[in-house]
Write a protein that holds these residues in place. Sequence first.
Motif, PDB file in Angstrom:
ATOM      1  N   THR A 165       9.375   0.537  -5.177  1.00 13.74           N
ATOM      2  CA  THR A 165       8.922   0.555  -3.754  1.00 13.74           C
ATOM      3  C   THR A 165       8.209   1.691  -3.280  1.00 13.74           C
ATOM      4  O   THR A 165       7.398   1.548  -2.360  1.00 13.74           O
ATOM      5  CB  THR A 165      10.566   0.776  -3.161  1.00 13.74           C
ATOM      6  N   PHE A 166       8.324   3.055  -3.744  1.00  7.72           N
ATOM      7  CA  PHE A 166       7.456   4.037  -3.132  1.00  7.72           C
ATOM      8  C   PHE A 166       6.950   4.774  -4.582  1.00  7.72           C
ATOM      9  O   PHE A 166       7.552   4.957  -5.493  1.00  7.72           O
ATOM     10  CB  PHE A 166       8.188   4.975  -2.361  1.00  7.72           C
ATOM     11  N   ASN A 167       5.560   5.177  -4.413  1.00  7.60           N
ATOM     12  CA  ASN A 167       4.967   5.700  -5.581  1.00  7.60           C
ATOM     13  C   ASN A 167       5.246   7.262  -5.607  1.00  7.60           C
ATOM     14  O   ASN A 167       5.828   7.599  -4.478  1.00  7.60           O
ATOM     15  CB  ASN A 167       3.570   5.355  -5.710  1.00  7.60           C
ATOM     16  N   GLU A 168       4.519   8.082  -6.263  1.00 13.66           N
ATOM     17  CA  GLU A 168       4.720   9.320  -6.297  1.00 13.66           C
ATOM     18  C   GLU A 168       4.283  10.229  -5.031  1.00 13.66           C
ATOM     19  O   GLU A 168       4.479  11.221  -4.665  1.00 13.66           O
ATOM     20  CB  GLU A 168       4.066   9.992  -7.312  1.00 13.66           C
TER      21      GLU A 168
ATOM     22  N   HIS B   7       4.061   3.188   0.090  1.00 15.13           N
ATOM     23  CA  HIS B   7       5.074   1.865   0.089  1.00 15.13           C
ATOM     24  C   HIS B   7       4.245   0.887  -0.952  1.00 15.13           C
ATOM     25  O   HIS B   7       3.274   0.893  -0.741  1.00 15.13           O
ATOM     26  CB  HIS B   7       5.410   1.132   1.601  1.00 15.13           C
ATOM     27  N   PHE B   8       5.154   0.134  -1.498  1.00 13.64           N
ATOM     28  CA  PHE B   8       4.388  -0.773  -2.510  1.00 13.64           C
ATOM     29  C   PHE B   8       3.234  -1.654  -2.009  1.00 13.64           C
ATOM     30  O   PHE B   8       2.469  -1.861  -2.480  1.00 13.64           O
ATOM     31  CB  PHE B   8       5.286  -1.585  -3.381  1.00 13.64           C
ATOM     32  N   THR B   9       3.457  -1.876  -0.638  1.00 10.17           N
ATOM     33  CA  THR B   9       2.794  -2.651  -0.026  1.00 10.17           C
ATOM     34  C   THR B   9       1.368  -2.154   0.372  1.00 10.17           C
ATOM     35  O   THR B   9       0.335  -2.848   0.767  1.00 10.17           O
ATOM     36  CB  THR B   9       3.093  -3.268   1.382  1.00 10.17           C
TER      37      THR B   9
ATOM     38  N   GLU C  76       4.895 -14.330  -6.972  1.00 13.94           N
ATOM     39  CA  GLU C  76       4.862 -15.695  -6.907  1.00 13.94           C
ATOM     40  C   GLU C  76       5.163 -16.135  -8.509  1.00 13.94           C
ATOM     41  O   GLU C  76       5.702 -17.405  -8.621  1.00 13.94           O
ATOM     42  CB  GLU C  76       3.497 -16.407  -6.668  1.00 13.94           C
ATOM     43  N   ALA C  77       4.705 -15.423  -9.259  1.00 17.40           N
ATOM     44  CA  ALA C  77       4.986 -15.532 -10.713  1.00 17.40           C
ATOM     45  C   ALA C  77       6.400 -15.473 -11.370  1.00 17.40           C
ATOM     46  O   ALA C  77       6.726 -15.610 -12.382  1.00 17.40           O
ATOM     47  CB  ALA C  77       4.020 -14.902 -11.672  1.00 17.40           C
ATOM     48  N   GLY C  78       7.072 -15.015 -10.416  1.00 17.20           N
ATOM     49  CA  GLY C  78       8.678 -14.483 -10.844  1.00 17.20           C
ATOM     50  C   GLY C  78       8.828 -13.239 -11.590  1.00 17.20           C
ATOM     51  O   GLY C  78       9.740 -12.978 -12.016  1.00 17.20           O
ATOM     52  N   LEU C  79       7.766 -12.389 -11.458  1.00 20.12           N
ATOM     53  CA  LEU C  79       7.799 -11.220 -12.257  1.00 20.12           C
ATOM     54  C   LEU C  79       8.451 -10.089 -11.347  1.00 20.12           C
ATOM     55  O   LEU C  79       8.787  -8.849 -12.216  1.00 20.12           O
ATOM     56  CB  LEU C  79       6.365 -10.647 -12.663  1.00 20.12           C
ATOM     57  N   VAL C  80       8.435 -10.078 -10.145  1.00 19.35           N
ATOM     58  CA  VAL C  80       9.087  -9.087  -9.374  1.00 19.35           C
ATOM     59  C   VAL C  80       9.557  -9.788  -8.161  1.00 19.35           C
ATOM     60  O   VAL C  80       9.520 -10.927  -7.963  1.00 19.35           O
ATOM     61  CB  VAL C  80       8.202  -8.124  -8.555  1.00 19.35           C
ATOM     62  N   GLU C  81      10.891  -9.348  -7.682  1.00 22.88           N
ATOM     63  CA  GLU C  81      11.593  -9.771  -6.238  1.00 22.88           C
ATOM     64  C   GLU C  81      11.384  -8.794  -5.368  1.00 22.88           C
ATOM     65  O   GLU C  81      11.524  -7.473  -5.674  1.00 22.88           O
ATOM     66  CB  GLU C  81      13.026  -9.955  -6.842  1.00 22.88           C
ATOM     67  N   VAL C  82      10.941  -9.298  -4.314  1.00 22.14           N
ATOM     68  CA  VAL C  82      10.798  -8.200  -2.953  1.00 22.14           C
ATOM     69  C   VAL C  82      11.990  -8.607  -2.227  1.00 22.14           C
ATOM     70  O   VAL C  82      12.326 -10.112  -1.901  1.00 22.14           O
ATOM     71  CB  VAL C  82       9.362  -8.629  -2.391  1.00 22.14           C
ATOM     72  N   TYR C  83      12.609  -7.788  -1.928  1.00 22.29           N
ATOM     73  CA  TYR C  83      13.875  -7.819  -0.896  1.00 22.29           C
ATOM     74  C   TYR C  83      13.347  -7.473   0.646  1.00 22.29           C
ATOM     75  O   TYR C  83      13.005  -6.583   0.896  1.00 22.29           O
ATOM     76  CB  TYR C  83      15.032  -6.856  -1.219  1.00 22.29           C
TER      77      TYR C  83
ATOM     78  N   GLN D 232       7.633  -4.368   6.944  1.00 21.39           N
ATOM     79  CA  GLN D 232       7.680  -4.333   5.661  1.00 21.39           C
ATOM     80  C   GLN D 232       8.078  -2.725   5.137  1.00 21.39           C
ATOM     81  O   GLN D 232       8.277  -2.744   3.965  1.00 21.39           O
ATOM     82  CB  GLN D 232       6.085  -4.283   5.344  1.00 21.39           C
ATOM     83  N   GLU D 233       8.027  -1.940   5.864  1.00 21.34           N
ATOM     84  CA  GLU D 233       8.458  -0.494   5.203  1.00 21.34           C
ATOM     85  C   GLU D 233       9.724  -0.530   4.935  1.00 21.34           C
ATOM     86  O   GLU D 233      10.245   0.282   4.249  1.00 21.34           O
ATOM     87  CB  GLU D 233       7.937   0.727   6.460  1.00 21.34           C
ATOM     88  N   PHE D 234      10.621  -1.385   5.341  1.00 25.26           N
ATOM     89  CA  PHE D 234      12.115  -1.521   4.680  1.00 25.26           C
ATOM     90  C   PHE D 234      12.196  -2.495   3.688  1.00 25.26           C
ATOM     91  O   PHE D 234      13.297  -2.634   3.231  1.00 25.26           O
ATOM     92  CB  PHE D 234      12.984  -2.011   5.971  1.00 25.26           C
ATOM     93  N   TRP D 235      11.193  -3.085   3.061  1.00 24.09           N
ATOM     94  CA  TRP D 235      11.115  -4.024   2.048  1.00 24.09           C
ATOM     95  C   TRP D 235      11.381  -3.210   0.674  1.00 24.09           C
ATOM     96  O   TRP D 235      10.900  -2.283   0.615  1.00 24.09           O
ATOM     97  CB  TRP D 235      10.165  -5.071   2.059  1.00 24.09           C
ATOM     98  N   ASN D 236      11.855  -3.586  -0.238  1.00 27.18           N
ATOM     99  CA  ASN D 236      12.151  -3.060  -1.561  1.00 27.18           C
ATOM    100  C   ASN D 236      11.584  -4.179  -2.584  1.00 27.18           C
ATOM    101  O   ASN D 236      11.740  -5.293  -2.391  1.00 27.18           O
ATOM    102  CB  ASN D 236      13.511  -2.972  -1.973  1.00 27.18           C
ATOM    103  N   ILE D 237      11.104  -3.617  -3.709  1.00 27.29           N
ATOM    104  CA  ILE D 237      10.626  -4.308  -4.794  1.00 27.29           C
ATOM    105  C   ILE D 237      11.203  -4.055  -6.064  1.00 27.29           C
ATOM    106  O   ILE D 237      11.318  -2.732  -6.223  1.00 27.29           O
ATOM    107  CB  ILE D 237       9.029  -4.167  -4.896  1.00 27.29           C
TER     108      ILE D 237
END
Length: 103
Positions: free
Chosen positions: A38-41, A45-47, A58-65, A78-83
């Motif tokens: 969700t957040f890098n070092e 944010h991942f976005t 889309e490929a089903g490799l990650v899920e975004v909440y 978006q800043e409240f989304w998690n991956i």
Amino acid sequence: MNATNFAQIFERYEDPRDLWDDHPEAREVLMELGKACTFNEDGRHFTQFLRHWQDLEEAGLVEVYRPEHSATGIRYSQEFWNIELTEKGQEVLEVLMDAGLIG
């Protein structure tokens, strides 16, 4: 490569190492599996730092909440989304790491 193209190509391969070998353009997308958080070092944010998070989703490799406000049903910004990696994403990452393709 857009999300639909990557997902369609990914779907045709049982072994992600073969996808890596056959489609160099997919490598950049697959390499992001090792960075999915969700957040890098740097606190970004991942976005902001994952260019291909939509391809991975889309490929089903990650899920975004994408949480919604319970009273209004309005989705939070978006800043409240998690991956996070899905089980399939974790398996693909492990295969690629074991092969020395992703560090």
